[in-house]
Structures are given as structure tokens and as C-alpha cells.
Design a protein around this motif. Structure first.
Motif, short mmCIF file in Angstrom:
data_model
loop_
_atom_site.label_atom_id
_atom_site.label_comp_id
_atom_site.label_asym_id
_atom_site.label_seq_id
_atom_site.Cartn_x
_atom_site.Cartn_y
_atom_site.Cartn_z
N CYS A 9 5.42 -6.20 7.17
CA CYS A 9 4.03 -5.92 6.87
C CYS A 9 3.78 -4.43 7.13
O CYS A 9 4.23 -3.90 8.14
CB CYS A 9 3.21 -6.78 7.82
N CYS A 10 3.06 -3.77 6.25
CA CYS A 10 2.91 -2.31 6.37
C CYS A 10 2.09 -1.92 7.60
O CYS A 10 1.35 -2.73 8.15
CB CYS A 10 2.22 -1.75 5.13
N SER A 11 2.21 -0.67 8.01
CA SER A 11 1.54 -0.26 9.24
C SER A 11 0.03 -0.12 9.06
O SER A 11 -0.70 -0.07 10.05
CB SER A 11 2.16 1.03 9.79
N THR A 53 -0.40 -8.32 1.06
CA THR A 53 -0.52 -8.13 2.50
C THR A 53 -1.97 -8.25 2.95
O THR A 53 -2.28 -8.92 3.94
CB THR A 53 0.02 -6.74 2.89
N LEU A 54 -2.87 -7.62 2.20
CA LEU A 54 -4.28 -7.66 2.60
C LEU A 54 -4.91 -9.02 2.34
O LEU A 54 -5.76 -9.47 3.11
CB LEU A 54 -5.05 -6.56 1.89
N VAL A 55 -4.49 -9.67 1.29
CA VAL A 55 -4.99 -11.02 1.03
C VAL A 55 -4.59 -11.92 2.19
O VAL A 55 -5.41 -12.68 2.73
CB VAL A 55 -4.44 -11.55 -0.32
N CYS A 74 5.10 -0.87 2.04
CA CYS A 74 4.04 -1.03 1.04
C CYS A 74 4.73 -1.37 -0.28
O CYS A 74 5.28 -0.52 -0.96
CB CYS A 74 3.21 0.22 0.88
N GLU A 75 4.71 -2.64 -0.60
CA GLU A 75 5.47 -3.13 -1.74
C GLU A 75 4.96 -2.60 -3.08
O GLU A 75 5.77 -2.15 -3.90
CB GLU A 75 5.47 -4.65 -1.73
N PRO A 76 3.65 -2.64 -3.31
CA PRO A 76 3.19 -2.17 -4.63
C PRO A 76 3.62 -0.72 -4.90
O PRO A 76 4.03 -0.39 -6.00
CB PRO A 76 1.66 -2.27 -4.53
S1 SF4 Z 1 -1.55 -1.49 -0.53
FE1 SF4 Z 1 0.32 -1.05 0.59
S2 SF4 Z 1 -0.28 0.20 2.34
FE2 SF4 Z 1 -2.11 -0.76 1.51
S3 SF4 Z 1 -2.35 -2.59 2.73
FE3 SF4 Z 1 -1.25 -3.18 0.88
S4 SF4 Z 1 0.90 -3.04 1.44
FE4 SF4 Z 1 -0.29 -1.93 3.01
#
Ligand code: SF4
Ligand SMILES: Nc1ncnc2c1ncn2[C@@H]1O[C@H](COP(=O)(O)OP(=O)(O)O)[C@@H](O)[C@H]1O
Lengths: 259, 370
Positions: B68-70, B98-100, B321-323
């Protein structure tokens, strides 16, 4: 006669060279960096001067490179390892296209164009896997001096595989292979292959073209170089003293600065 | 000149508390990215943008996977460590998986209300509007419950004007940086942008116009290092801009989700809110997290770099950050094909040691300077 100096203070070794107007190498020194990188740079420089039979007053200018390049006392200018390895390797092999540099704690692949210009580069500086440090740890586990690791590997008869990328896990794999009674020669070969495979991955990312030259301390390990050539399917050249290529590049940059 | 902005960043918590008191509005934490702050403000809240912080993860690790991104990780760490106690609720967008997922974790672990604006993933503008019209009401109701105010045509118009003004001022700063490269140091530039995340819009707009007025009469230093365009999700960690400054790099433009991709957005049209939000989300800059077949990132980035007269593009990659990672290889290839050099640095918000990255950056500069 006018002379120039290059000092490469890396994480593990401090290397220095002295060159003349034609870029000919007059003397060099390779020392462990130790704790005090500033001191190590000075000592390496003094060593190179001595080898060349010169004194500091004979030298027009010194450039530094390497991880601690900003801390070198004698240097009037600094360039990154990337630019210096490219410059140094190009001076030794004018048709160089790709440089693979494996030092103590990082590895790099550099694509070189005309005049030793850097066209592109990739670096692994986040992880000890595929670096000199990896070899050192494995040599330690095998209780073999680092500079004998390739001779040992040359006697290998059975193909073993180290699957872990992580240096710590790879070491425990080595320890477990030893306890299984596997031959040290085969393990040494497996270790060399692990580094070579990682390195090919890095080199492929930047793109391999033209003559391939390997620099940095790990190029002294014949097993790694041969495996690299085998996996790449291309010959890999190693300068007589691969560890001073960065310092040579720095000295050439120092020479090319006007004045 | 930049002190007020740096002061905000040296005491984010104190700033938020002070601003919330002055505004007499409850703090709503807005997660990345593109949630229209206007909606929060029009509902009576004080939107504070949370793009992650420098906290090293410990508690959050109990809930989040290691990949999971920082940004997500540190936001949750802040909440769990009690650093976000003044935040009454959270506004999310469905920016990335990740945010979902993070919002789902918050719903179970964090005892605070949340809303999520679902960003449509559809082919056409019409489908986008249809999709948004079904969800926007719920978001607005949630915001009003959270913030305790009522969203009216008047409050919407006011919020739209305020934030529209802020972005217009930020665009002027971007224009100035482009025209007079080197006038504003990279560190100062991003400190000015970042400070806005924690300030009320009116107060921030005042600081911005004062700054712009002073800068107007100033000239940049003589030509120096290479002109770069930075591309990534988040312009943090700011420490890296200090390194760029030291190397003499002049960042002339960016393609950050919390930079130009947001700053370039026009004033939110509120007469037809669905239409307005749809346009806000999808224009004008494309993003790795927005699906929009009509706005190709490759063409855009090449054009963006050319217009800025950039010598090279630096991808500012936040680990995991996958995208962003997914798009990058092709973007880099396209730039190479167009003769624009590019390089990438891999970052984490909590990173402390910048030596290796410094070498990478100076090598890239040496490469650009030939
Ligand atoms: S877009 Fe990338 S950096 Fe932003 S929350 Fe999602 S995974 Fe993390
Ligand atoms: N004879 C050798 N055989 C194999 N590896 C060697 C030999 N000598 C040095 N090395 C490796 O080279 C590394 C140091 O390389 P160097 O290029 O000097 O690194 P740096 O510039 O990062 O200090 C050491 O980690 C060591 O593993």
C-alpha cells in the motif's frame, strides 16, 4: 608536463588515478574506504601520486566522483559516478555502448553514446542484492576469500540455484546448502549466477547495445563476468583494473576543464 | 517572502486548529484527489487536504497490506496515532483501489463519518453525467451531515468563487515560474502550493496575491541549470526540491495530481452541479487514475513538456502507486521517441536518506547538460 587527478570515493573502496595530457594512466591506488571517507580519498590520492612518482604540486587539477564525492578535500570539481564511468570506459574502449558497473553497494547500467556521453542509465541503489556486498556476504558464508570465489566457482560440476533476491535470505539459503553437504564450488557458482541474473535484468532495462564493458570491483570476479556474457549472449570486456574506471573518468573531466 | 507558507508547514496542526477556529467551521479531511473542495465548503466544512505525511508507519500496518502506498499508509497512521483528532469526517474519491479500500478500512476501524465521490469509469461524457447524477446527492447529504451546514445555491456559488479564485492565483504563480524560470526556488514553490492544503481559501488567496504582487516586479537569476517537468501523484517529499535547488535545476512545469492536474481546473460550475463536477473531474489535465479515452496522457505530456520548454521529464514515483507505475513505461517510451529525455526516482513520503536519489538526479542533470 602537466598532470591531472581523479578520486573516486565509493562506499567500499577509495580509488585514485593520475593521468597526463594524453590521458595516459601514470599511477593509481585502491584502498578501503573505511569510516572516514575524506581521509580515504586523501590517502588514495597520495598513493596514486606516489605510484606516479609525482607530488601534489605537479597536478593541475583534481576531480572527484563516487558516493562521497562532495567530501573529497583535494577536488576542485565533482561529477557523478555515472558520468565518470561512462567517460573512463569510453577512453579505454572508444566503441563502448553499454557499461555495467557493479560496486560495493549499488549497481548501474549505462548506455553510452558518442564521446562517452551518457544517453540513459538505470541504478539499483536500494538493495544489496546484485552488488559487491552480496558477494562479500556469500564469500563469508563460504569461508572463502573474496578474490578466490571465482576460482572456486570454476570447479563447479552441479547446477544449484539461489532463489532469494534478498541478501539476508540468500545467505541463509547458502548456509542451508552448506549444511546439506553441497559442494562449495557449486554454491559459489550459484551465487555468481544470482548476481549475473540480477545484473542482466538491470542492463536489459536500459537496453544493451554496442560493446559491453563491465567496471567496478565485482568485474574482478571472472565467474560473474563469464555468466553475464553467457546470459546476455554478447562478449563482456573488463579493463585491466576495473575498479579505477570511475576515477579515470573524473581525471579526464578535470583535464577537459579549461585553465 | 515565503515565510508565511513555510510557517504553515512547520506547524500544520496548529495552523489547522487556528484556521478552523477563525472560520468557525468543522475540519473535514479530504483525501487524494480531485474531490471538489467547493462541496465541502458549501456544506459548512473547512476542507483540509490530506496527501500523506512523513510519519513512519507502525499502527497502520495492522490494517494495510505491505504493497500500500505511503500516501494512504501515512494518512491512516496520522488518524490512528491521534494526530487527526480535529478532523470530524473524511471525504474520499474512488481515485484508486488503494483509496477505495482505505475508505472501507476507515468505516470499520475509524469512528468518524466518511463520504466517497465515485469517479465514473465510462466511455462518454453523457455516461459520466448519468453516473454522477446518481451518486452526487448522497455525497452532498453526507457532507452536510458531517459539517452540519446546509448546501444552498448561495453557499455553492460562494465556495465556487473562493476556490476558483485560489486556483486562478495558483495558475498565475505557475505562469510566472514558467516565464521567469528560477525566480522562485523549487522548495519555495511547492511550499506555497502545499500550505494551501491547510488554510481557509480566503486567507490563502490573500497570501497568494501578496506574494504574486511582490514577485511581479522581480527578475529571475541568469540562466542556469536544466529546465525540468516533474510528473507524479504527489509533489512530496519537499526535501527533494531542496536537492533540485542545490543542483541548479529549474522546475518549469509539473504534472502532479496535487499540482497542475488540480490547479489547472476551472472554476466549478454550480448551476448544473452534476455537469459541473463531471467537467471538474475530467478536465483539463488527464491523470493515470482517470479513465478518459478522449484525453490521451501521452499526447498531453509531450505537449505539456514542449510548451514548457522542458529539457527533460522526471517521473516522481511514489512506491506502490499502481496507477502511476502502470502508465510510466509507455509514457517514457513515448517521450524517448519524441526526443525528450526522461528519468525516474522512486520515493516514499517518510524517506530520510536522500543521498542515492541525489546522485541519480545529478546524473540526470549531467546527462541533460551533455
Ligand atoms: S493514486 Fe497512487 S499515491 Fe495516490 S493513493 Fe492511490 S496508490 Fe496511493
Ligand atoms: N577480486 C575480487 N573479486 C570479486 N569481487 C571483488 C574483488 N575485489 C573487489 N570486489 C568487490 O568489489 C566491491 C567494491 O567495488 P567498488 O567498485 O570498489 O565499489 P565502490 O566504488 O562502491 O566502493 C566489493 O564489494 C567486492 O565485493
Amino acid at each position: 608536463m602537466r598532470f591531472w587527478g581523479g578520486i573516486d570515493v565509493g562506499s567500499l573502496s577509495a580509488d585514485a588515478v593520475i593521468i597526463d595530457e594524453e590521458g595516459r594512466l601514470l599511477g593509481h591506488a585502491i584502498l578501503p574506504t573505511g569510516r572516514d571517507s575524506r581521509e580515504a580519498g586523501s590517502r588514495a590520492y597520495a598513493g596514486a601520486l606516489e605510484a606516479a612518482g609525482l607530488t601534489p604540486g605537479d597536478v593541475v587539477r583534481v576531480y572527484s566522483t563516487g558516493y562521497s564525492r562532495a567530501r573529497v578535500r583535494e577536488a576542485e570539481g565533482a561529477k557523478t559516478e555515472i558520468a565518470c564511468h561512462a567517460r573512463g570506459a569510453h577512453a579505454l574502449y572508444p566503441d563502448v555502448g553499454t557499461i555495467i558497473d557493479i560496486g560495493g553497494q549499488d549497481s548501474k547500467a549505462i548506455q553510452v553514446g558518442k564521446g562517452g556521453r551518457v544517453l540513459n542509465f538505470v541504478m539499483n541503489d536500494k538493495c544489496a542484492a546484485g552488488t559487491g556486498r552480496f558477494l562479500e556476504v556469500m564469500a563469508g558464508a563460504l569461508e572463502t576469500p573474496l578474490d578466490h570465489l571465482d576460482e572456486l566457482a570454476a570447479q563447479s560440476t552441479e547446477t544449484l540455484t539461489i532463489s532469494s533476491i534478498c541478501t539476508v535470505f540468500a545467505e541463509s539459503e547458502v548456509v542451508s546448502l552448506i549444511s546439506q553437504g553441497k559442494k562449495p564450488a557449486d554454491i559459489a557458482m550459484a551465487v555468481s549466477r544470482a548476481i549475473a541474473r540480477r545484473t542482466v535484468g538491470l542492463a536489459t532495462r536500459v537496453g544493451v547495445s554496442g560493446r559491453v564493458v563491465m567496471t567496478g570491483g565485482v568485474a574482478k570476479n571472472r565467474a560473474v563476468v563469464d555468466l553475464l556474457a553467457e546470459i546476455l549472449g554478447a562478449p563482456v570486456d573488463v579493463p585491466d583494473e576495473p575498479q579505477i574506471v570511475g576515477a579515470l573518468g573524473a581525471a579526464l573531466f578535470a583535464r577537459d576543464e579549461r585553465g | 517572502m515565503y515565510d508565511p507558507f513555510h510557517e504553515v508547514l512547520s506547524d500544520v496542526r496548529g495552523t489547522i486548529l487556528k484556521q478552523a477556529r477563525a472560520l468557525d467551521r468543522p475540519v473535514i479531511g479530504v483525501m487524494p484527489a480531485y474531490f471538489p473542495l467547493e462541496l465541502v465548503y458549501a456544506s459548512g466544512g473547512f476542507p483540509v487536504q490530506l496527501w500523506g505525511n512523513r510519519l513512519a508507519p507502525s499502527r497502520a500496518d495492522a490494517y494495510l497490506q505491505s504493497y500500500c502506498c505511503s500516501v494512504a499508509r501515512s494518512a491512516m497512521e496520522l488518524e490512528l496515532a491521534g494526530g487527526a483528532d480535529m478532523v470530524r469526517g473524511y471525504a474520499f474519491t474512488s481515485l484508486c483501489d488503494t483509496l477505495v479500500n482505505l475508505r472501507e478500512v476507515y468505516r470499520r476501524v475509524v469512528d468518524k463519518p466518511t463520504v466517497e465521490l465515485s469517479i465514473p469509469v465510462t466511455q462518454t461524457a453523457e455516461a459520466r453525467r448519468n453516473y454522477l447524477s446518481s451518486g452526487l446527492d448522497k455525497v452532498n447529504r453526507g457532507l452536510q451531515e458531517m459539517a452540519g451546514g446546509r448546501m444552498t445555491p448561495e453557499s455553492l456559488a460562494e465556495a465556487s468563487e473562493l476556490y476558483g479564485r485560489v486556483r486562478a492565483l495558483q495558475r498565475r504563480l505557475y505562469a510566472l515560474r514558467l516565464e521567469r524560470a528560477g525566480l522562485v526556488s523549487n522548495l519555495d514553490f511547492y511550499a506555497v502550493l502545499k500550505a494551501g492544503s491547510f488554510l481557509g481559501p480566503e486567507y490563502y488567496a490573500k497570501l497568494l496575491s501578496d506574494l504574486l504582487e511582490k514577485l511581479d516586479s522581480m527578475d529571475p537569476p541568469e540562466d542556469s541549470g536544466p529546465r525540468l517537468l516533474l510528473s507524479g501523484l504527489v509533489y512530496d517529499p519537499l526535501e527533494l526540491h531542496r536537492i533540485l535547488d542545490r543542483l541548479g535545476v529549474r522546475v518549469v512545469q509539473d504534472d502532479f495530481a496535487n499540482g497542475w492536474r488540480t490547479v489547472s481546473k476551472e472554476t466549478l460550475a454550480v448551476e448544473n452541479l452534476v455537469e459541473g463536477v463531471a467537467r471538474y473531474l475530467f478536465g483539463p489535465a488527464p491523470c493515470c487514475c482517470l479513465y478518459n479515452p478522449e484525453n490521451d496522457r501521452h499526447d498531453y505530456l509531450v505537449d505539456h513538456a514542449r510548451k514548457a520548454g522542458a529539457d527533460g521529464v522526471l517521473f516522481w514515483y511514489l512506491k506502490f502507486c499502481e496507477p502511476d507505475a502502470f502508465d510510466r513505461p509507455q509514457l517514457m517510451k513515448r517521450l524517448t521517441d519524441e526526443g525528450i529525455p526522461s528519468s525516474v526516482v522512486e520515493l516514499e513520503l517518510s524517506m530520510q536518506n536522500f543521498d542515492a536519489i541525489g546522485t541519480r538526479l545529478s546524473a540526470f542533470c549531467e546527462m541533460l547538460e551533455g
